[in-house]
Design a protein around this motif. Structure first.
Motif: not given
Length: 418
Positions: A319, A359-360, A387-392, A396
């Motif tokens: 973060e 942001r993550l 920026e990334v999403d936790r689901t990635q 990815k």
């Protein structure tokens, strides 16, 4: 005898007594010749030659570095040497009859003192030998009541052994008569029977064999050192050389001159051994480092193959937060664990590229350390911030530095691999 004459006589004796005592103190002690002599070479400039074996004896001259000396005896730290070229001796004019062109003289009395002069101080008090009636001297000049002469045979001066390195051994030293007994022997008719014997002292036969063996061993060691001078470190058996030299020193069989050579090698070889050990340690460290690099390279290749078709790898994920720490006046950011808020690493870069905090994000860039941030904390010069999403995560994107709360557990890994 009148009272006045008695008084004058007493005063003369009183004055002469301390002067005579002073002359005795100034004369060097008798130092025996060693069985063998050797050639030495001065290892520094300005080496003082002295009239006796000690710093309390006056200097006679200075020697340049590299001057060769003939060493015939040793007394503690002092080497007894043949007077170097330039040494001056003196003898009273009363006991010399000049002849020829005046450059030669003949001694006309027995037990005539030979005094050594000096080119450094105005002294010539040390008695370094005796002359007998009939002996010839070479006259160099006159000074007060003395003739200045070339040093006769069997006169010696001294130099401190720390300023002399042994170069090579010579043959046996001739045994001369003690100081004050230089008169040639006579036959029953009173005629001179010839020069005094100059044969070296012969030890008992068994002792002679042991000495010869020790001398041969010393020569073998010296030759081995010469042969190994251009060898690689691992081929130089310094440890064995030290052990062999120590055995010779402990055996006590070598003549004093050769013992001095052994002592010199024992003093210098430890430094050579230390250099060898340092060289070997350095070579081992280089080999270990090379092996480690090969291992790391192999591991990197393996990882690259595994990740070739997998997720993109970043330096760190976390973060994004603004840091209160400033280095060199610039603003720092930090990546933290989204849950514990513990710092993962610090970031340095253009605030415009960093974007909004909270942001993550995943970050790429070069890594370094700064003691002001802590020995284990990384500082990343960010060149890429996305920026990334936790689901990635792990599908990815992955990162070398991951917050604890985002790391997969063993159970998750096991479930994903089914």
């Amino acid at each position: 005898m009148s009272a006045r004459l008695i008084l004058v006589t007493v005063l003369a004796v009183a004055i002469a007594a301390p002067l005579a005592a002073q002359q005795v103190q100034l004369s060097p002690p008798e130092v025996e010749n060693a069985r063998n002599s050797f050639i030495g070479q001065t290892n520094t400039a300005g080496v003082l030659v002295r009239s006796g074996p000690g710093d309390n004896y006056y200097p006679t001259m200075r020697l340049d570095k590299g001057a060769e000396l003939t060493v015939v005896g040793i007394r503690f730290d002092w080497l007894k040497i043949v007077p170097p070229e330039g040494t001056m001796c003196y003898v009273s004019k009363l006991f010399v009859d000049r002849y020829g062109d005046g450059s030669a003289g003949r001694i006309n009395a027995d037990d005539v003192n030979i005094r050594v002069g000096s080119s450094i101080v105005n002294q010539k008090t040390a008695v370094v030998g005796k002359l007998s009636a009939g002996q010839d001297v070479k006259i160099l000049g006159e000074e007060d009541e003395y003739f200045r002469i070339v040093p006769p045979a069997n006169t010696y001066v001294y130099v401190n052994r720390k300023f002399v390195d042994p170069v090579r051994a010579l043959g046996p030293v001739a045994v001369s008569e003690p100081r004050g007994r230089t008169r040639a022997p006579q036959d029953q008719g009173g005629q001179t029977a010839g020069p005094a014997s100059t044969q070296p002292v012969q030890p008992p036969s068994t002792q002679e064999a042991a000495v010869a063996e020790a001398e041969a061993k010393l020569e073998q060691l010296l030759q081995s050192e010469k042969a190994l001078a251009t060898s690689a470190w691992e081929q130089v058996p310094v440890e064995q050389l030290l052990a062999d030299y120590k055995a010779l020193a402990d055996g006590g069989l070598l003549p004093a001159a050769k013992q001095a050579i052994v002592a010199d090698r024992l003093a210098k070889l430890p430094a050579l051994l230390e250099r060898k050990q340092r060289s070997q340690a350095s070579e081992k460290a280089s080999r270990d480092a090379a092996d480690k690099l090969k291992t790391l390279a192999a591991e990197g290749d393996e990882l690259s193959e595994r990740l070739k078709d997998g997720p993109k790898t970043y330096v760190a994920i976390g973060e994004l937060q603004v840091s209160t720490v400033q280095l060199g006046g610039g603003q720092l950011f930090r990546l933290v664990d989204p849950e514990s808020k513990r710092t993962v690493c610090y970031l340095r870069g253009d605030p415009q590229k960093m974007g909004a905090t909270g942001r993550l994000v995943a970050v790429n860039g070069s890594q370094s350390t700064d003691r002001r941030l802590g020995d284990r904390m990384k500082l990343v010069d960010a060149t890429e911030v996305v920026e990334v999403d936790r689901t990635q995560l792990y599908e990815k994107v992955v990162a070398e530095m991951m917050p604890v709360s985002l790391r997969r557990t063993e159970a998750q890994v096991s479930t994903e691999n089914r």
